[in-house]
Write an enzyme that holds these catalytic residues in place. Structure first.
Site, mmCIF file in Angstrom:
data_model
loop_
_atom_site.group_PDB
_atom_site.id
_atom_site.type_symbol
_atom_site.label_atom_id
_atom_site.label_comp_id
_atom_site.label_asym_id
_atom_site.label_seq_id
_atom_site.Cartn_x
_atom_site.Cartn_y
_atom_site.Cartn_z
ATOM 1 N N ILE A 1 40.874 23.346 8.967
ATOM 2 C CA ILE A 1 40.919 22.607 10.234
ATOM 3 C C ILE A 1 42.352 22.185 10.537
ATOM 4 C CG2 ILE A 1 38.520 21.896 10.164
ATOM 5 C CD1 ILE A 1 39.320 19.272 8.893
ATOM 6 N N GLU B 1 42.917 12.755 3.922
ATOM 7 C CA GLU B 1 42.615 11.489 4.591
ATOM 8 C C GLU B 1 43.292 10.300 3.912
ATOM 9 O OE1 GLU B 1 38.224 11.673 6.074
ATOM 10 O OE2 GLU B 1 38.433 13.134 4.470
#
Lengths: 330, 762
Positions: free
Chosen positions: B467, B724
């Protein structure tokens, strides 16, 4: 977007041909018109492309009397013009600080001053209440999201902010706007071009439906050089003003002879702050005088929940701009 | 297929250019809506203009008269034709239980109320504008502070320990503060697109996705198909950030439309529709109470959270799972409550639990440091711990203070005058702030197939997702490393249900999950080749122990300096390719997790969920802000993040992830908020002109340092996901820096000019 007739005007008079009745729109850079057509907010049945008129209305001329800007001059051309940067800094800065490079390369000066508000209640047809888009339907912004809405020149019908920057510079320099239309040519003070919403926010300017802005004239007044544009916004670039100030000051022997102040981001139209100008006359341009002027500029401000901060921010913006102008070397 | 074109010795940990970079910048990479299908029809959605009520009437006369319009689907046409896919949190596939066009009921603003189908996009859009939908509106609840919300105690496993209330009463120093974070939207640059085409009873779906097996199985369930009939293709994804992890309502609708028209259908939802037909980061509030002794040792920590969700779905992130495990403390309490409002269902957004909850904790820690008159780094040091405090389980590795110390040195922290407003540069107030960042180390089951061709090239196939994170590159480096091949001999194919399944690209698990199974498959390939050449009657390895053979630098090598080019060994050992399929079920999960993976329901494990250990990656973030003394613009010219995350596989893309995380953190702290018209419960600024993110001019110096860290417990390769990790601590670091610059503590994000105008002393 709805179907429309596309026409290209190769001479000024052709721009008005065939525009009787209906909802014509002039296409220059297209940076506002095309967006709003895709959003179904503007629904012209005839789009007249005026880009071929650049020969006539696309020049920048500077001489002793002043500055002439054709309506089809691109924002980037004027923003980067060395004589404008040096002689009319408030104009160059107001353009440099607007939009993005890509938009400035497309958008014209004539179109720029006519850009529509960013109020999302206006720009999104799924909101039922917008007096500017559908007269009489109400104003969703009054009790809705109104952080960026106007505090000056508002009415019970509309609090949408005029979003541009360049118009404030034109007001600060006492510019004139030239208009051509089916009935001929005329000129009016730029400060009279835009209208506050009053009871009819759908009427934004003094232009008739077939009038075309052909250019701007800026006189070579003594305060043009001591002028600047200060734009305060959430991010560093590519953002509309939360508050802005175009100031031009004529200072002699340390005293203000004449001042021009126009405010952006806080008003429903390009806003000339006459009381603030008057408050400066004959005074030393210091913090104290600037504060007095700023207080006068926002004396009549009317706020809503989300924009209650704007008078304070507007005052600080104006003080900062004036003090910065005082230190300019001209 | 992406072929690497880089140096010959690259392997795990190398610093190489993204192997798919050239394809992306030259436009050769095909994203979901780039795939050409023959004679497509175009779909445009009409979405609701109210947040709660019913559709009273639909007038489609004008819309149907637009030339080129083929059909208009409403709830009258679809009804029960799209079945349930289940809510992801209850073991299903969908990001919401609201079924598309199921009835006249309106659950939220921007709900899909019609699909307009036409020969051209322009005709479909015009018809959608001309379609008139009348509503019977009911007063909606927007969220916090509004009437009509329903509270649900989400308590299930709220971390707790000791007696926090008592310890708070007895603490020498206490901080109690309320914090708030706003609704935020992912706004991936690639819009929410779907293209569907049927060939007989087989359906192909092109859609940007973080979980292709999830879409396949979810749509199959909704349309009563065998999952084998559905193929999902998503080789490149133009941003996702969590928004493409769960099934949205649009996919089955477009599949259904294509079936009805007997023609492929393309949908490209508009930017504003992306705000309501997909998910977003929920609005949260927090009350944090910290009690400490006079030396700053935490005696009590209480974290209560409130989150807004939709009317039908109980989505929650409950980041207390992380905030109760950061610092040593004997008395811990936590509680999470969710509020049901008339909103679309929120969902994952980069570091879903940690971003809002760690903002609250790390702001409160800064407030505590101020109250104690203590340096904020020293406060973290005195509360550092090797075991997570709730369950007493040891951290596999924890490099938090190493990160703070390296960062403090690089940032020049010792130059900081702690007095707020004391540092100044001309008209600008200067503030320095710091915060801890952390992210749980996850892993999921995964499978992969590796093929070694007779020409000595390798192809890795797995339905993993890149992604934008660099997964292609990390996978290629792993295969190059384990097969001893130059990177340009490795091809990677991902994002397609024709390949064996890999988990959702979420929870920062992809690198750990996929690289471990790829390494396993490579080892099987090596084993097969070694067995063949050692079993052969001739050649340099005849009779050797196959386990003693290794692959390195393009050669098969054995005892006694025996070696042979891989291509030559292949030619002798095999008449064709050698292929291996590998499965990996991580420690802590049962074998049945593989079956779930094939069903598109990957189980993630890690973080604080492990029985014997806690596994997290940590970092320290440092921020410099400048606030104009008069007009209060807030700018962020300098950011430094120091992190440790086990084995780094692809150094350059890892650093990019962390840089991007810091920038997102600045965006979140200073800009990002989806404004809500509270009366209408509708989004206001649903485009990129009004939903602000930083522009280049807002970003100054952004530096990332990754410290070495060996962690043999987290997984075989020692990988801690870091996608993240970067944006967790930044919100608090910026709020803390703003406090340092101005003396004003902002506890509600984003931090904007108007929140700093109260003080006229400038």
């Amino acid at each position: 977007m709805r179907p429309f007739v596309y026409a290209r005007a190769e001479a000024p008079e052709e721009a008005f041909a065939g525009t009787e009745g209906g909802h014509p729109a002039f296409l220059a850079g297209g940076t506002t018109l095309l967006d709003l057509m895709k959003l179904d907010v503007m629904r012209p049945d005839r789009v007249v492309d005026i880009n071929d008129l650049a020969q006539e209305y696309g020049a920048i001329r500077i001489d002793d009397r002043g500055l002439e800007l054709g309506a089809l001059v691109r924002m980037s051309e004027a923003a980067e013009h060395p004589d404008i940067v040096a002689g009319y800094p408030v104009i160059a800065q107001s353009l440099q600080l607007a939009a993005s490079t890509q938009l400035r390369n497309m958008a014209t000066l004539g179109g720029n001053v006519l850009q529509r508000t960013r109020c999302a209640y206006f720009r999104d047809t799924s909101w039922a209440a917008c007096n500017k888009r559908v007269p009489g339907s109400g104003c969703a912004a009054m009790d809705g999201v109104n952080r960026k809405h106007a505090v000056l020149g508002t009415s019970n019908a509309c609090i949408a902010t005029y979003p541009g920057d360049f118009a404030q510079a034109l007001i600060a320099l006492d510019a004139t706007v030239d208009v051509a239309g089916p009935a001929g040519r005329r000129a009016l003070p730029f400060a009279e071009l835009h209208r506050a919403p009053g009871d009819s926010p759908e009427v934004e300017t003094a232009l008739g439906p077939h009038d075309l802005i052909t250019g701007f004239r800026v006189p070579a007044l003594p305060w043009a050089r001591r002028s600047l544009y200060l734009k305060v916004r959430d991010r560093e670039s590519y953002d509309f003003a939360l508050a802005s100030a175009a100031v031009a000051v004529d200072v002699e022997d340390g005293l203000v002879r004449e001042a021009r102040i126009a405010l952006g981001g806080v008003a429903t139209k390009p806003w000339r702050a006459r009381q603030a100008e008057a408050a400066l006359k004959g005074r030393t341009l210091d913090e104290n005088a600037a504060e007095t002027a700023a207080s006068a500029a926002f004396a009549d401000a009317e706020t809503r929940d989300g924009n209650a901060y704007k008078p304070e921010l507007g005052r600080r913006t104006l003080v900062r701009a004036l003090l910065q102008a005082a230190t300019m070397r001209v | 297929m992406v072929m690497a074109k880089t140096d010959a010795t690259a392997g795990i940990g190398s610093d190489v250019a993204r192997i798919d970079g050239r394809l992306k910048v030259t436009g050769e990479a095909r994203y979901g809506s780039d795939f050409a299908v023959p004679n497509p029809a175009y779909a445009v959605f009409k979405t609701s203009a109210i947040a709660r009520g019913r559709i009273a009437a639909i007038d489609d006369g004008a819309a149907r008269s637009v030339p080129g319009v083929l059909d208009i689907l409403t709830y009258r046409d679809v009804g029960d034709e799209v079945g349930e896919a289940g809510f992801f949190a209850s073991g299903g596939y969908a990001g919401t239980t609201i079924r598309p066009l199921a009835s006249d009921r309106i659950w939220h603003d921007g709900q899909i109320v019609a699909v307009v189908l036409a020969d051209s996009f322009e005709a479909a859009r015009e018809a959608a504008h001309r379609l008139v939908v009348d509503y019977a509106a009911e007063p909606p609840a927007a969220g916090f502070d509004g009437p009509g919300v329903e509270e649900e105690d989400a308590k299930k496993d709220d971390p707790a320990k000791g007696d926090a209330e008592r310890a708070l009463r007895e603490a020498a120093v206490m901080v109690e503060a309320d914090y708030a974070t706003p609704t935020q939207h992912h706004n991936p640059i690639e819009l929410f697109t779907t293209t569907c085409a049927w060939t007989g009873d087989r359906l192909t779906i092109w859609e940007p996705s973080q979980n292709v097996y999830g879409i396949r199985n979810g749509v199959a369930k909704q349309l009563s198909l065998d999952p084998e009939q559905v193929r999902v293709v998503s080789p490149y994804v133009g941003g996702a950030f969590g928004s493409r992890g769960s099934l949205t309502q649009r996919t089955a609708l477009i599949a259904l439309a294509a079936k009805r028209l007997n023609r492929p259908v393309k949908l490209m939802a508009t930017r504003d529709q992306g705000y309501t037909i997909a998910t977003y980061r929920a609005e949260t509030r927090h009350r944090v109470r910290l009690g400490a002794d006079a030396q700053g040792r935490l005696q009590a920590l209480s974290h209560e959270g409130w989150e807004v969700t939709s009317r039908p779905d109980s989505y929650k992130v409950a980041g207390t799972s992380a905030t109760t495990r950061v610092y040593a403390c004997s008395n811990i309490a936590s509680e999470v409550t969710i509020l049901h409002a008339d909103r679309n269902t929120p969902g994952f957004m980069r570091s879903p639990p940690e971003v809002p909850y760690v903002f609250a904790l790390e702001s409160a820690m800064d407030e505590l440091a101020v109250k104690l008159g203590m340096d904020p780094i020293e406060l973290r040091r005195i509360n550092d711990t090797d075991v997570e405090p709730v369950g007493g389980k040891p951290f596999t590795t924890r490099s938090l203070m190493k990160c703070f110390d390296a960062g403090a040195k690089a940032f020049g922290w010792s130059e900081r005058d702690p007095t707020p407003g004391s540092m100044r540069d001309g008209d600008w107030l200067v503030g320095w702030g710091c915060a801890t960042t952390l992210y749980p180390t996850h892993i999921a089951p995964a499978t992969a197939r590796v093929t070694l061709t007779p020409a000595g090239k390798a192809i890795v196939r797995t339905a993993a997702h890149d992604i934008g994170t660099g997964a292609y590159t990390a996978i290629a480096l792993t295969a190059a490393d384990r097969l001893g091949l130059p990177l340009d001999r490795i091809a990677v194919e991902i994002g397609d249900t024709n390949f064996p399944p890999a988990p959702v690209a979420g929870g920062s698990n992809t690198t750990a999950s996929v690289c471990n199974v790829v390494a396993k498959a490579c080892e099987q390939v090596r084993g097969q080749l070694a067995s063949a050449v050692t079993a052969a009657g001739d050649g340099p390895f005849a009779g050797s122990d196959p386990n003693a053979l290794i692959l390195a630098e393009g050669e098969l090598r054995g005892p006694g300096n025996a070696s042979e080019a891989i291509g030559d060994a292949m030619a002798r050992a095999s008449s064709g390719a050698i292929e291996a399929y590998a499965e990996n079920v991580p420690d802590g999960l049962q074998q049945k997790a593989l079956g779930q993976l094939y069903q598109g329901l990957p189980a993630l494990t890690g973080g604080a969920q492990m029985e014997d250990r806690a596994q997290f990656a940590f970092g320290a973030e440092f921020i410099e802000v400048r606030v104009n003394a008069r007009t209060r613009e807030i700018r962020c010219p300098r950011a430094l993040g120091v992190f440790a995350a086990g084995q780094i596989v692809s150094r350059r893309t890892a650093e990019s992830q962390l840089i991007g995380g810091l920038i997102w953190g600045m965006s979140s702290a200073l800009h990002e908020v989806t404004e809500i018209d509270r009366g209408a419960a509708r989004y206001y600024n649903d485009d990129l002109a009004e939903y602000l993110i930083p522009v280049n001019a807002d970003i100054g110096k952004v530096e990332v340092m990754i410290l070495p860290e060996d962690d043999e417990q987290v997984n075989a390769l020692g990988i801690k996901g870091l996608g993240e990790l970067g944006n967790v601590g930044t919100n608090a670091a910026i709020a803390n820096a703003v406090y340092h610059a101005t003396g004003v503590r902002i506890r509600s994000l984003p931090i904007r000019i108007e929140k700093l105008l109260g003080d006229r002393s400038a």
